[in-house]
Design an enzyme around this catalytic site. Structure first.
Site, PDB file in Angstrom:
ATOM      1  CG  ASN A  10      -1.684   1.265   1.411  1.00  0.00           C
ATOM      2  OD1 ASN A  10      -1.797   2.057   0.475  1.00  0.00           O
ATOM      3  ND2 ASN A  10      -2.233   1.480   2.596  1.00  0.00           N
ATOM      4  CD1 TRP A  11       3.476   0.883  -2.744  1.00  0.00           C
ATOM      5  CD2 TRP A  11       3.522   1.912  -4.733  1.00  0.00           C
ATOM      6  NE1 TRP A  11       4.128   0.054  -3.620  1.00  0.00           N
ATOM      7  CE2 TRP A  11       4.173   0.658  -4.848  1.00  0.00           C
ATOM      8  CE3 TRP A  11       3.425   2.724  -5.867  1.00  0.00           C
ATOM      9  CZ2 TRP A  11       4.721   0.217  -6.055  1.00  0.00           C
ATOM     10  CZ3 TRP A  11       3.975   2.283  -7.060  1.00  0.00           C
ATOM     11  CH2 TRP A  11       4.623   1.042  -7.157  1.00  0.00           C
ATOM     12  CE  LYS A  12       0.218   3.506   4.843  1.00  0.00           C
ATOM     13  NZ  LYS A  12       0.011   3.681   6.251  1.00  0.00           N
ATOM     14  CG  HIS A  93      -5.928   1.872   5.154  1.00  0.00           C
ATOM     15  ND1 HIS A  93      -5.488   2.782   6.093  1.00  0.00           N
ATOM     16  CD2 HIS A  93      -4.897   1.014   4.936  1.00  0.00           C
ATOM     17  CE1 HIS A  93      -4.239   2.485   6.417  1.00  0.00           C
ATOM     18  NE2 HIS A  93      -3.852   1.421   5.735  1.00  0.00           N
ATOM     19  CD  GLU A  95      -2.989   5.479   6.789  1.00  0.00           C
ATOM     20  OE1 GLU A  95      -3.023   5.555   5.543  1.00  0.00           O
ATOM     21  OE2 GLU A  95      -2.012   5.012   7.413  1.00  0.00           O
ATOM     22  CD  GLU A 165      -3.580  -2.619   7.305  1.00  0.00           C
ATOM     23  OE1 GLU A 165      -2.496  -2.887   6.790  1.00  0.00           O
ATOM     24  OE2 GLU A 165      -4.149  -1.533   7.137  1.00  0.00           O
ATOM     25  N   GLY A 171       2.273   2.112  10.849  1.00  0.00           N
ATOM     26  CA  GLY A 171       3.232   3.212  10.727  1.00  0.00           C
ATOM     27  C   GLY A 171       3.956   3.556  12.014  1.00  0.00           C
ATOM     28  CB  SER A 211       5.038  -1.875  12.147  1.00  0.00           C
ATOM     29  OG  SER A 211       4.606  -0.543  12.388  1.00  0.00           O
ATOM     30  N   GLY A 232       2.796  -1.172   4.335  1.00  0.00           N
ATOM     31  CA  GLY A 232       2.837   0.253   4.003  1.00  0.00           C
ATOM     32  C   GLY A 232       4.272   0.697   3.763  1.00  0.00           C
ATOM     33  N   GLY A 233       4.892   1.247   4.809  1.00  0.00           N
ATOM     34  CA  GLY A 233       6.223   1.852   4.676  1.00  0.00           C
ATOM     35  C   GLY A 233       7.244   0.966   3.970  1.00  0.00           C
TER      36      GLY A 233
END
Ligand code: PEP
Length: 249
Positions: A10-12, A93, A95, A165, A171, A211, A232-233
């Site tokens: 997930n490159w956000k 998600h 967010e 999640e 994150g 994470s 993600g990251g």
């Protein structure tokens, strides 16, 4: 039937156009046998990334969709449009739930629209820290699943991917303990088995997200109920994303 590990990036709202193409090209070039890979770039890069992925087995996904097929919904993107390019779409998600106020009803409608368009929804569920500390994590996740999926047939549920999640892990660099991720994945299978009344609990793909890194992926994926990761990251660098994929087999 064994479930092939699935690792989704997930490159956000990260990457520029060139960076997105470079990242997709590098991921497509990294052959990880026995693992399915997918990337979810920002909307404007779906087309260039789709082009970069031509000839590879890496799947493409969007990070969100709207609830309707078409209409006067300025700024929104319909699942039917996405289905021309994508296999997956992330729905719900945390967010979007927290920052953009997306509630369970909106998540259910998006998931329903995504299924109708032929996409594979990646339904995100997960508790915040207060819920976990109060011992309500399982009930909270169960209610999110029920809201999104209780009206769906067993066959429809099997077409979804669930991403567990926990919000406190996203994150933060603090992933869930492997045993906790495994326990929640097992609870999710039980909920889906009872909701859909078929064998969705056994067949459905469950990812863990929060994470995930090359250092912790193998332990998180070792238990048998977690089939892969939503990353993600660590999905923004091809080498760390591919190292997570390699840890899945
Ligand atoms: C995510 O946003 O879905 C996620 C899991 O992020 P991170 O891996 O950076 O925690």
């Amino acid at each position: 039937m064994p479930r092939t590990p699935l690792i989704v990036g997930n490159w956000k709202m990260h990457t520029g156009r060139e960076e997105a193409v470079r990242l997709a090209t590098a991921i497509a070039a990294g052959d990880v046998p026995g693992v399915e890979l997918a990337v979810c770039p920002p909307f404007p890069w779906l087309v260039p990334v789709a082009t970069a992925l031509v000839g590879s087995t890496v799947g493409l996904g969007a990070q969100n969709c709207w609830t309707e097929e078409s209409g006067a919904f300025t700024g929104e993107v319909s699942p039917t449009m996405l289905a021309e390019l994508c296999r997956y779409v992330i729905v719900g998600h945390s967010e979007r739930r927290r920052i953009l106020g997306e509630n369970d009803d909106a998540v259910r409608r998006k998931l329903t629209a995504a299924l109708a368009a032929g996409l594979t929804p990646i339904l995100c569920v997960g508790e915040d820290l207060d819920m976990r500390e109060a011992g309500h994590a399982t009930a909270f996740v169960g209610a999110q699943l029920e809201s999104a999926l209780s009206l769906r047939s067993d066959a429809d549920v099997c077409r979804c991917v669930i991403a567990y999640e926990p919000i406190w892990a996203i994150g933060t660099g603090i992933a869930a303990q492997p045993a906790d991720a495994e326990e929640m994945a097992s609870e999710i299978r039980a909920v889906l088995g009872s909701l859909a009344g078929g064998n969705a609990g056994e067949r459905i793909y469950i990812l863990y997200g929060g994470s995930v890194s090359p250092a912790n992926a193998a332990a998180i994926l070792a238990g048998g109920n977690v089939d892969g990761a939503l990353v993600g990251g660590a999905s923004l660098k091809a080498d760390s994303f591919l190292a997570i994929a390699a840890a899945a087999v």
